[in-house]
Design an enzyme around this catalytic site. Sequence first.
Site, PDB file in Angstrom:
ATOM      1  N   LEU A 323      -2.500  24.030  73.690  1.00 14.49           N
ATOM      2  CA  LEU A 323      -3.196  22.985  72.947  1.00 14.49           C
ATOM      3  C   LEU A 323      -4.011  24.128  71.761  1.00 14.49           C
ATOM      4  CD1 LEU A 323      -5.162  21.064  75.395  1.00 14.49           C
ATOM      5  CD2 LEU A 323      -3.411  20.440  73.864  1.00 14.49           C
ATOM      6  N   ASP A 324      -3.680  23.549  70.263  1.00 14.34           N
ATOM      7  CA  ASP A 324      -4.488  24.191  69.423  1.00 14.34           C
ATOM      8  C   ASP A 324      -6.067  23.766  69.589  1.00 14.34           C
ATOM      9  OD1 ASP A 324      -5.098  25.266  67.111  1.00 14.34           O
ATOM     10  OD2 ASP A 324      -4.872  23.572  65.733  1.00 14.34           O
ATOM     11  N   LYS A 325      -6.698  24.537  68.975  1.00  9.94           N
ATOM     12  CA  LYS A 325      -8.271  23.933  69.086  1.00  9.94           C
ATOM     13  C   LYS A 325      -8.497  22.999  67.651  1.00  9.94           C
ATOM     14  CE  LYS A 325     -11.626  26.534  67.858  1.00  9.94           C
ATOM     15  NZ  LYS A 325     -12.348  25.611  66.608  1.00  9.94           N
TER      16      LYS A 325
END
Length: 663
Positions: A323-325
């Site tokens: 997951l990208d933040k």
Amino acid sequence: MNAPGGFTARSAGPRLRAWARGRWAVPAAAGTLVLASFAASALAGHGWWSDALMVSAAVVAGAPVAVAAWRALTARSIGIDLLVAVAAVGAILVRNFWEAAAVTFLFAVGHALESATLDRTRAALAELVAVLPDAAVVLRDGRQVEVTAADVAAGETVLVKNGAKVPVDGTILRGVGAVDESSVTGESIPAEKVAGDAMFAGTIVTAGLLQVTATGVGEDTTLARIIHRVEEAQDARARAQGFMERFSAWYTPAVIVLAVAVGVLTRDVLLALTLLVVACPGALVISIPVSVVAGIGRAARDGVLVKGGEFLETVARVDAVALDKTGTLTEGRPRLTDVVVLDPAADEDDVLLTAARVEAGSEHPLARAVVDAAAESGHVVVGLPEHTEPVPGRGVLAVLDGVPVAVGNLALLAGRDVVGAGRAAAVMAERAAAGRTPMVVTRGDAVLGVVAVADQVRPDAASMVSRLRAVGVRRIVVLTGDVDPVARAVAAETGVDEVRSGLLPEEKLAAVRDLQREGYTVAMVGDGVNDAPALAAADVGVAMGAAGTRVAIETADVALLGDDLLKVPHAVSLARRTVRTMRQNIVIALVTVAALLTGILVGGVTMAVGMLVHEASVLVVVVNAMRLARRPRSAAAVPGGQDRAARSMRTSASRTTISPPAR
């Protein structure tokens, strides 16, 4: 005179011709001839006329089958149609006219039912097409002019009233309203819209009057691109489907050879012909494509675009999610959270305004949050600093009113003798530990204060993580370019226990490769910008908020049209249900063929019975796949079902909080 209901003799002709070209014409005609044959036998005894009617039924029902078989042969393909055609012709030659008529009639009925149910599985596409607007009201020379949606030119102002469909993609010029965007994003709760917000063709204004500047019309709208993508995806083959087609290419000729061998050895032609009918792999061949069509259609109605059957199968195997933040777990809109005064001669306004004036000349993503916070506090930032020098990875140096100032991280102070640097470091460490991004503000050779910004975590991020684990994802990792304390604070809030921070785009790609080398099937979820290399390298690239992004819709393996994070576990769950349905259908098909073959050997399975059971198995397979097209009953099973209802009760606006100055 017109007949009741408006039906006239003149209108009957086109309707009858349309029915005659429909899927049920051949089965109806063949069935009528079969009944007529039985009636003739009952009234006048069995004779040549009853046989002639039965043969006519076989010819009527079998002609389309024979044509399809011939076309397949000319294309060097041996399919189910050839098996049925050979069986019917053979039955006629041995004067078993009832078997020939029964086999072809049942095959025609099965084909019509299969076609009808397959059309129902494509209901998602039909619903999307039905949503396409036909007309638009355009403001031209101050007048409201109604035109077709395709005749609206880019840049024109379109008037959309309460209850009307939005005919174009565009931006709201004037007005406030609520818009039902479920046809595009799958979001069931109407979205509040104000001037400057994006609008999509096919959505419905449920309240208000909006003036929309057209940016996309006709085939260039988001909805048109979605329809095109769903069409392509439903036609794309899954890996298992390709295997089944290759299997059928060998299986069908093998059945013919086996039937010939059985006929020669037993000298029972009817047994050989029955074997041809019973061994038809119809249910086996259709078991996978019908499941893919239904699964992709259901996903499209829920605002999830899957590129094709192959990617649906891959999503079903996903056991690690990266997951990208920023913009994924968080909203991607940083806001100012703290203003800490460290210079006794200054106050909050002094620190905030100084930081805002410096950041006005910066291109850094966090600069906008500081400038906006100053404006909300009543400080209008006009003009740019006298001199601005960005320091990559550290901050900004500037000159204000002839005095050198700076805004950035502690590395910006390296090599400089700045009064109060130690105290600033302590304050910044404290704010970073709380998940905020702190920036020191200096004026001259002294620290003025510290400002901190934070990107708000999405309300459904924690629920998304827990649901991913519930559907069987074993590993969840946050990959971000942000500093470690901020990344870990967001991860802790969302329930993720593995974080890799401070990553450049190529380092995110390497992290995905690491997971793959460990044996995981990896899905990368990101916004498609700086995550592009990792999205491309992952087994499945999932693009967030792709509704208005042409590139994401066209290139992403999976595109989430809205920003609802709960669609990620929903997509995984739906993909696994689809693959499970494929396997169930394969088992149904194989068990049916095995049971029928056993019945032939034991005795009691005739050609007509074999075809009846075979067609029933095809329908069972199709109906089983159609279960995928139904929306889950429980709110929790629908993307954001309960969470969206809860969020709708909250206020959408969040206020910027300014902490009191440190003493």
